[in-house]
Design a protein around this motif. Sequence first.
Motif, PDB file in Angstrom:
ATOM      1  N   ASP A  65      -3.703  14.600  -4.387  1.00 47.72           N
ATOM      2  CA  ASP A  65      -3.171  14.374  -3.091  1.00 47.72           C
ATOM      3  C   ASP A  65      -4.239  13.275  -2.747  1.00 47.72           C
ATOM      4  O   ASP A  65      -3.906  12.704  -1.686  1.00 47.72           O
ATOM      5  N   ASN A  66      -5.056  12.787  -3.263  1.00 47.76           N
ATOM      6  CA  ASN A  66      -6.126  12.011  -2.756  1.00 47.76           C
ATOM      7  C   ASN A  66      -6.164  10.650  -3.166  1.00 47.76           C
ATOM      8  O   ASN A  66      -7.296   9.921  -3.429  1.00 47.76           O
ATOM      9  N   LYS A  67      -5.106  10.139  -3.485  1.00 51.99           N
ATOM     10  CA  LYS A  67      -5.203   8.509  -4.208  1.00 51.99           C
ATOM     11  C   LYS A  67      -4.173   7.646  -3.399  1.00 51.99           C
ATOM     12  O   LYS A  67      -3.132   8.298  -3.187  1.00 51.99           O
ATOM     13  N   CYS A  68      -4.200   6.412  -3.588  1.00 53.94           N
ATOM     14  CA  CYS A  68      -3.331   5.548  -3.241  1.00 53.94           C
ATOM     15  C   CYS A  68      -3.389   4.321  -4.083  1.00 53.94           C
ATOM     16  O   CYS A  68      -4.247   4.068  -4.557  1.00 53.94           O
ATOM     17  N   LEU A  94      -2.376   0.316  -4.529  1.00 51.23           N
ATOM     18  CA  LEU A  94      -2.718  -0.930  -3.669  1.00 51.23           C
ATOM     19  C   LEU A  94      -2.228  -2.072  -4.799  1.00 51.23           C
ATOM     20  O   LEU A  94      -2.767  -2.094  -5.808  1.00 51.23           O
ATOM     21  N   LEU A  97       0.949  -1.204   0.114  1.00 51.56           N
ATOM     22  CA  LEU A  97       0.021  -0.063  -0.179  1.00 51.56           C
ATOM     23  C   LEU A  97       1.058   1.249   0.011  1.00 51.56           C
ATOM     24  O   LEU A  97       1.790   1.275   0.676  1.00 51.56           O
ATOM     25  N   LYS A  98       0.526   2.133  -0.997  1.00 49.04           N
ATOM     26  CA  LYS A  98       1.542   3.470  -0.850  1.00 49.04           C
ATOM     27  C   LYS A  98       0.833   4.662  -1.443  1.00 49.04           C
ATOM     28  O   LYS A  98      -0.377   4.341  -2.284  1.00 49.04           O
ATOM     29  N   LYS A  99       0.894   5.610  -1.055  1.00 46.52           N
ATOM     30  CA  LYS A  99       0.489   7.095  -1.317  1.00 46.52           C
ATOM     31  C   LYS A  99       0.762   7.314  -2.837  1.00 46.52           C
ATOM     32  O   LYS A  99       1.945   7.057  -3.403  1.00 46.52           O
ATOM     33  N   TYR A 100      -0.124   7.819  -3.700  1.00 49.98           N
ATOM     34  CA  TYR A 100      -0.040   7.738  -5.078  1.00 49.98           C
ATOM     35  C   TYR A 100      -0.406   9.167  -5.682  1.00 49.98           C
ATOM     36  O   TYR A 100      -1.348   9.745  -4.933  1.00 49.98           O
ATOM     37  N   ASP A 101       0.469   9.819  -6.288  1.00 52.65           N
ATOM     38  CA  ASP A 101      -0.107  11.319  -6.602  1.00 52.65           C
ATOM     39  C   ASP A 101      -0.413  11.177  -8.198  1.00 52.65           C
ATOM     40  O   ASP A 101      -0.525  12.377  -8.632  1.00 52.65           O
ATOM     41  N   VAL A 139      -6.918   3.553  -5.692  1.00 51.91           N
ATOM     42  CA  VAL A 139      -8.333   3.986  -4.785  1.00 51.91           C
ATOM     43  C   VAL A 139      -8.077   5.464  -4.547  1.00 51.91           C
ATOM     44  O   VAL A 139      -7.098   6.010  -3.913  1.00 51.91           O
ATOM     45  N   SER A 140      -9.273   6.225  -4.780  1.00 47.40           N
ATOM     46  CA  SER A 140      -9.247   7.555  -4.584  1.00 47.40           C
ATOM     47  C   SER A 140     -10.129   7.886  -3.374  1.00 47.40           C
ATOM     48  O   SER A 140     -10.831   7.111  -2.925  1.00 47.40           O
ATOM     49  N   SER A 141     -10.419   9.008  -2.906  1.00 46.50           N
ATOM     50  CA  SER A 141     -11.036   9.414  -1.832  1.00 46.50           C
ATOM     51  C   SER A 141     -12.522   9.082  -2.129  1.00 46.50           C
ATOM     52  O   SER A 141     -13.258   8.924  -1.078  1.00 46.50           O
ATOM     53  N   ARG A 197       1.092  10.160 -11.095  1.00 48.26           N
ATOM     54  CA  ARG A 197       2.003  10.500 -12.255  1.00 48.26           C
ATOM     55  C   ARG A 197       1.980   9.309 -12.984  1.00 48.26           C
ATOM     56  O   ARG A 197       1.747   8.027 -12.611  1.00 48.26           O
ATOM     57  N   VAL A 208     -13.172   5.408  -1.561  1.00 48.89           N
ATOM     58  CA  VAL A 208     -12.530   4.876  -0.376  1.00 48.89           C
ATOM     59  C   VAL A 208     -13.497   4.007   0.710  1.00 48.89           C
ATOM     60  O   VAL A 208     -13.150   2.999   1.249  1.00 48.89           O
TER      61      VAL A 208
END
Lengths: 110, 86
Positions: free
Chosen positions: A53-56, A58, A30-34, A71-73, A36, A76
Amino acid sequence: MVLLESEQFLTELTRLFQKCRLSGSVFITLKKYDGRTKPIPRKGSVEGFEPSDNKCLLRATDGKKKISTVVSSKEVNKFQMAYSNLLRDNMDGLKKRDKKSKSKKSKAAQ
Amino acid sequence: MPQYQTWEEFSRVAEKLYLADPMKARVVLKYRHSDGSLCIKVTDDLVCLVYRTDQAQDVKKIEKFHSQLMRLMVAKESHSVAMETD
């Protein structure tokens, strides 16, 4: 690496868990994703890229097959409920703590 | 690569590590049904924290922590609508 929709990712993840029940591991990252989609160039400017800013991200694998999803806000809430249930249902092979039952048995024997 | 024996300590340090640099840190879960073991790792490629377990009671804690981090990653940091009314 296969990028899937959240729902499909959950289905495939369930399948991964079932496949690895007898042997093998399931890895989840799991990691934060911007957002790109292009690698950052060493020199030169980044072309009009707006980091969101609001995606990660998996990812899951069993060592052979790889799947992933973003996954975005917005998703979620729904995703997290299903995902938590999935993890809890599938990670059921661990030892249960039964200290209490053991002490009860020893008391009964005495 | 510090391995933590208590969940309390691990979750505290791991959350701190993520908050220090959210873009760098990642969480890795490894589950082996054949061994009945679960391992969670949080790293920012400089520091690596690991917690292993074979207890069913830890599954819930680890899954909750995983979800908590997911929520942190997805939460928008820019000012929310409520604050704009000031």
